[in-house]
Design an enzyme around this catalytic site. Structure first.
Site, PDB file in Angstrom:
ATOM      1  N   ARG A  93      72.660  55.556  38.892  1.00 40.64           N
ATOM      2  CA  ARG A  93      71.460  55.317  38.086  1.00 40.64           C
ATOM      3  C   ARG A  93      70.696  54.068  38.526  1.00 40.64           C
ATOM      4  O   ARG A  93      69.467  54.085  38.615  1.00 40.64           O
ATOM      5  CB  ARG A  93      71.838  55.218  36.597  1.00 40.64           C
ATOM      6  CG  ARG A  93      70.675  54.948  35.639  1.00 40.64           C
ATOM      7  CD  ARG A  93      69.413  55.735  35.967  1.00 40.64           C
ATOM      8  NE  ARG A  93      69.629  57.167  36.115  1.00 40.64           N
ATOM      9  CZ  ARG A  93      68.792  57.979  36.731  1.00 40.64           C
ATOM     10  NH1 ARG A  93      67.687  57.512  37.286  1.00 40.64           N
ATOM     11  NH2 ARG A  93      69.057  59.263  36.807  1.00 40.64           N
ATOM     12  N   LYS A 114      50.076  41.581  39.344  1.00 41.33           N
ATOM     13  CA  LYS A 114      50.431  42.376  38.167  1.00 41.33           C
ATOM     14  C   LYS A 114      51.666  43.217  38.476  1.00 41.33           C
ATOM     15  O   LYS A 114      51.638  44.437  38.554  1.00 41.33           O
ATOM     16  CB  LYS A 114      49.254  43.251  37.742  1.00 41.33           C
ATOM     17  CG  LYS A 114      48.041  42.433  37.315  1.00 41.33           C
ATOM     18  CD  LYS A 114      46.848  43.306  36.995  1.00 41.33           C
ATOM     19  CE  LYS A 114      45.636  42.474  36.620  1.00 41.33           C
ATOM     20  NZ  LYS A 114      44.440  43.292  36.347  1.00 41.33           N
ATOM     21  N   LYS A 147      39.355  31.985  39.027  1.00 43.09           N
ATOM     22  CA  LYS A 147      38.873  33.100  38.211  1.00 43.09           C
ATOM     23  C   LYS A 147      37.946  32.573  37.115  1.00 43.09           C
ATOM     24  O   LYS A 147      37.701  31.362  37.000  1.00 43.09           O
ATOM     25  CB  LYS A 147      40.064  33.871  37.643  1.00 43.09           C
ATOM     26  CG  LYS A 147      41.065  34.288  38.719  1.00 43.09           C
ATOM     27  CD  LYS A 147      42.032  35.328  38.248  1.00 43.09           C
ATOM     28  CE  LYS A 147      41.402  36.692  38.321  1.00 43.09           C
ATOM     29  NZ  LYS A 147      42.363  37.777  38.012  1.00 43.09           N
ATOM     30  N   GLU A 202      36.400  34.118  42.354  1.00 42.32           N
ATOM     31  CA  GLU A 202      35.969  35.348  41.678  1.00 42.32           C
ATOM     32  C   GLU A 202      34.588  35.138  41.067  1.00 42.32           C
ATOM     33  O   GLU A 202      34.337  34.116  40.431  1.00 42.32           O
ATOM     34  CB  GLU A 202      36.964  35.717  40.587  1.00 42.32           C
ATOM     35  CG  GLU A 202      36.560  36.919  39.753  1.00 42.32           C
ATOM     36  CD  GLU A 202      37.513  37.135  38.585  1.00 42.32           C
ATOM     37  OE1 GLU A 202      38.592  37.693  38.805  1.00 42.32           O
ATOM     38  OE2 GLU A 202      37.169  36.709  37.462  1.00 42.32           O
ATOM     39  N   ASP A 223      34.015  41.050  41.004  1.00 44.26           N
ATOM     40  CA  ASP A 223      34.798  41.632  39.915  1.00 44.26           C
ATOM     41  C   ASP A 223      33.979  42.616  39.090  1.00 44.26           C
ATOM     42  O   ASP A 223      32.887  42.292  38.603  1.00 44.26           O
ATOM     43  CB  ASP A 223      35.313  40.506  39.004  1.00 44.26           C
ATOM     44  CG  ASP A 223      36.303  41.006  37.975  1.00 44.26           C
ATOM     45  OD1 ASP A 223      37.145  41.854  38.316  1.00 44.26           O
ATOM     46  OD2 ASP A 223      36.227  40.555  36.816  1.00 44.26           O
TER      47      ASP A 223
END
Length: 297
Positions: free
Chosen positions: A98, A133, A165, A195, A227
């Site tokens: 597994r 992410k 960002k 960004e 973006d």
């Protein structure tokens, strides 16, 4: 780094599964003397990634289990293909099954979806890249899976490049203030990406470095991230960047999926980053079927 991370992941996964007493079901139902052969097969088409995770799992469970790989990471799989053949104690194969399947199925799912995006931008100069992410603890494995699928890795973490960002801009006093701070505090070996949400912001970034170049200073920004822009906006942004006196990479990101990626590539993006490569992947359906062989004398 991947070897260290892989050992840690396998150690924690097995500890989670086996607890303090081990595989109760196998201990009760299967004699320790039974050996067997197991076949890892693809139940659906896909791209393989995670062979090293399987090897590490069985090396930890029982180093006497032999794994004979018929396919390798990065290979395209057809439904029904035999990927690997395992031989050894049946109990050991059952105990490691597994954890091994969880890892190789997840990583192959990432490689498979990445390959799909790579195929969709074929014939362009656009590269498909990942993001941060990722599943906590699995980043190096997941980024390796992106490469197996034909993609390219973005920065590994917060430590190896600067990506400014919108929140950095908002909390840093605005775009011009942040650019001034970057010019003062970044060294020549540190890559900087900014960004932008609008083409007006892009113009500010490009003007800042154009002035620096006129003053015979090095540019600050090496890449811009457009973006959540439409293909038309991306094309306009690319034109602005190509007219800039320094080479700047154009990255596009934000809600990219299979229906939009090619239009964004055709608009001229150098790089398209897609968080869904790792955060929304479907595990590739792989099966492990064990056949008993004989009892040891």
């Amino acid at each position: 780094m991947i070897d260290r991370d892989l050992s840690r992941v396998v150690e924690h996964a097995l500890a989670e599964d086996l607890g303090l007493v081990g595989d109760l079901t196998t201990q009760v139902t299967v004699s320790a003397e039974v050996t067997g052969t197991a076949y890892l097969t693809a139940r659906v088409p896909g791209v393989l990634s995670g062979a090293r995770a399987v090897d590490a799992t069985f090396a930890a469970v029982d180093p006497h289990v032999q794994v004979d790989w018929q396919r390798h990471d990065g290979d395209t799989l057809g439904a029904g293909d035999t990927i690997a053949i395992f031989s050894g104690r049946a109990a050991s194969i059952l105990t490691g099954e597994r954890v091994a399947l969880n890892l190789i199925g997840h990583l192959s799912g990432i490689a498979t979806r990445t390959r799909g995006f790579v195929d969709l931008v074929a014939g362009t100069d656009t590269r498909i890249v990942d993001t941060r992410k990722t599943t906590p603890g699995l980043r190096s494995l997941e980024k390796r899976a992106v490469v197996d699928g034909g993609g390219v890795n973005h920065r590994f973490g917060l430590h190896d490049a600067i990506l400014v960002k919108d929140n950095h801009i908002g909390l840093g006093g605005g775009l011009e203030a942040v650019l001034a701070r970057l010019a003062t505090h970044t060294g020549h070996l540190v890559r900087v990406e900014v960004e932008v949400d609008t083409l007006d912001q892009l113009a500010v970034v490009l003007k800042h470095d154009a002035v620096r170049l006129e003053e015979h200073s090095a540019p600050v920004v090496h890449a811009v991230l457009l973006d959540n822009m439409t293909p038309a906006q991306v094309a306009e942004g690319v034109a602005l960047v190509r007219a800039h006196p320094a080479a700047v990479v154009v990255e596009v990101s934000g809600g990219v999926d299979e229906t939009t990626v090619r239009d964004l590539a055709l608009a001229g993006a150098d790089v398209i980053s897609i968080g869904a490569l790792t955060h929304s992947v479907t595990c590739l359906d792989l099966g492990l079927d064990l056949h008993p062989a004989k009892r040891e004398l």
